[in-house]
Design a protein around this motif. Structure first.
Motif, short mmCIF file in Angstrom:
data_model
loop_
_atom_site.label_atom_id
_atom_site.label_comp_id
_atom_site.label_asym_id
_atom_site.label_seq_id
_atom_site.Cartn_x
_atom_site.Cartn_y
_atom_site.Cartn_z
N LEU A 8 17.45 38.48 -1.15
CA LEU A 8 16.43 37.57 -0.61
C LEU A 8 16.63 36.15 -1.15
CD1 LEU A 8 13.90 37.56 1.20
CD2 LEU A 8 12.54 37.92 -0.86
N ASN A 9 17.04 36.05 -2.41
CA ASN A 9 17.24 34.74 -3.02
C ASN A 9 18.36 33.96 -2.34
OD1 ASN A 9 16.60 32.78 -5.09
ND2 ASN A 9 18.57 33.29 -6.02
N ILE A 10 19.46 34.66 -2.02
CA ILE A 10 20.58 34.01 -1.33
C ILE A 10 20.17 33.60 0.08
CG2 ILE A 10 22.83 34.49 -0.26
CD1 ILE A 10 23.69 35.87 -2.78
N LEU A 11 19.42 34.44 0.77
CA LEU A 11 18.97 34.10 2.12
C LEU A 11 18.00 32.92 2.09
CD1 LEU A 11 18.44 37.65 3.67
CD2 LEU A 11 20.26 36.01 4.20
N ARG A 12 17.18 32.85 1.06
CA ARG A 12 16.26 31.72 0.91
C ARG A 12 17.04 30.42 0.69
NH1 ARG A 12 13.36 30.23 -4.00
NH2 ARG A 12 11.60 28.85 -3.51
N THR A 13 18.09 30.49 -0.09
CA THR A 13 18.94 29.32 -0.32
C THR A 13 19.61 28.90 0.98
OG1 THR A 13 19.34 29.97 -2.61
CG2 THR A 13 20.90 28.41 -1.62
N PHE A 14 20.14 29.87 1.70
CA PHE A 14 20.77 29.57 3.00
C PHE A 14 19.77 28.94 3.95
CE2 PHE A 14 21.17 30.87 7.42
CZ PHE A 14 22.37 30.24 7.76
N ASP A 15 18.56 29.48 4.01
CA ASP A 15 17.54 28.96 4.92
C ASP A 15 17.23 27.49 4.62
OD1 ASP A 15 15.24 29.32 6.90
OD2 ASP A 15 14.14 28.77 5.08
N ALA A 16 17.10 27.16 3.35
CA ALA A 16 16.82 25.77 2.97
C ALA A 16 17.97 24.85 3.35
CB ALA A 16 16.56 25.69 1.46
N ALA A 17 19.20 25.28 3.08
CA ALA A 17 20.37 24.46 3.43
C ALA A 17 20.51 24.30 4.93
CB ALA A 17 21.63 25.09 2.84
N ALA A 18 20.20 25.35 5.68
CA ALA A 18 20.31 25.29 7.14
C ALA A 18 19.24 24.39 7.74
CB ALA A 18 20.19 26.71 7.73
N ARG A 19 18.01 24.47 7.24
CA ARG A 19 16.92 23.62 7.74
C ARG A 19 17.15 22.15 7.46
NH1 ARG A 19 12.94 23.86 4.91
NH2 ARG A 19 13.26 25.63 3.50
N LEU A 20 17.64 21.88 6.24
CA LEU A 20 17.77 20.49 5.78
C LEU A 20 19.14 19.90 6.07
CD1 LEU A 20 15.96 21.00 2.35
CD2 LEU A 20 14.99 20.05 4.45
N LYS A 21 20.08 20.75 6.52
CA LYS A 21 21.45 20.30 6.82
C LYS A 21 22.07 19.59 5.63
CE LYS A 21 21.22 21.64 11.18
NZ LYS A 21 19.90 22.26 11.16
#
Length: 295
Positions: A8-21
């Protein structure tokens, strides 16, 4: 139970990077270092055996697989947030992007009626004259745009085409009774692509000696009129509350039209929020209140 599901922690990091580009902005949001974000994204890509981002000099761009995963993580994390909020009975935040003038002169003064009807939702307002890309920036739930409306533009719906009228403080009109004596107030758009709505076009050459004071925000024009500085050429939507309390009154002149057509307010709701119940509640309230502004 889910042997191939990343942490979940890795997916949360990916989500933030994807949203903020941006790995740097994701690191700031998550309170970690950019190196830590980069390492977790690399771990995720190695586990999935596919690239999720295209690394560019000063930015990152999602690949097709990255876009697919981003759509899912955004939806899942948002649903988790809604569920947790419902469990703990906390208020949910709806983020609206709009112009400074609409926010200060119409939206904020009328928000109490929305809160009365929907006490579980807090509205966060982002203002500015530069358009936020709500289709990509998922920190914003919907936008209220202002300008020339194109019905062919996807994910949009018209709210209202305003009228521009002539308004002044009663105390100003006690002193200045004719247009020839008046100082005239108008907006000079920051966005030069918008058609001008000016006193010059309205009065033509019949009153060449008037002083015209220009502001780059509509709410500054209205504030100047409230301060007794002149007669404002302003949106009938934005002066609604000032007229209600008689802080401003219409100015009439036999040689000028009472009102002229202005520009249009319209909604932009991104596809991922089309079925969001909070967005639906806000847009329904907004449409209803806007119609009351015309009454």
């Amino acid at each position: 139970m889910y042997p191939k599901l990343p942490s979940l922690n890795i997916l949360r990091t990916f989500d933030a990077a994807a949203r903020l580009k941006s790995f740097k902005k994701a690191a700031e949001e998550l309170h970690v270092t950019p190196t830590a974000v980069s390492h977790q994204i690399k771990t995720l890509e190695e586990g999935l055996e596919t690239l999720l981002f295209e690394r560019q000099t000063r930015a990152v761009k999602l690949t097709r697989e990255g876009e697919l995963l981003s759509d899912t993580t955004f939806s899942v994390f948002r649903q988790l947030t809604y569920t947790v909020n419902e469990i703990v009975d906390s208020k949910q935040i709806l983020t609206i992007s709009t112009t400074s003038s609409f926010a200060s002169m119409w939206l904020v003064p009328n928000l109490d009626t929305f809160y009365d009807a929907h006490p579980g939702i807090n509205v966060s307002i982002q203002t500015g004259e530069q358009k936020v890309d709500v289709l990509r920036d998922r920190r914003v739930d919907l936008a209220i745009r202002y300008g020339q409306y194109d019905p062919a533009q996807p994910h949009t719906s018209k709210l209202v085409t305003e009228k521009f009228g002539l308004y002044a403080a009663p105390t100003y009109l006690d002193k200045v009774t004719t247009l020839e004596e008046a100082q005239l107030l108008e907006t000079e758009w920051v966005n030069k692509s918008l058609p001008s709505i000016t006193w010059e076009a309205l009065i033509k050459k019949s009153h060449p000696d008037n002083t015209v004071r220009r502001f780059d925000q509509e709410h500054h024009v209205i504030q100047a009129a409230l301060a007794g500085q002149g007669i404002a050429l302003a949106s009938s939507i934005l002066v609604r509350n000032a007229l209600k309390y008689q802080w401003l009154v219409p100015f009439s002149n036999d040689t000028l039209p009472g009102e002229i057509e202005g520009l249009t307010y319209y909604l932009v709701v991104p596809p991922h929020n089309q079925r969001n119940k909070n967005v639906a509640a806000f847009t329904e309230w907004l449409s209803s209140e806007i119609q009351k502004s015309l009454a």
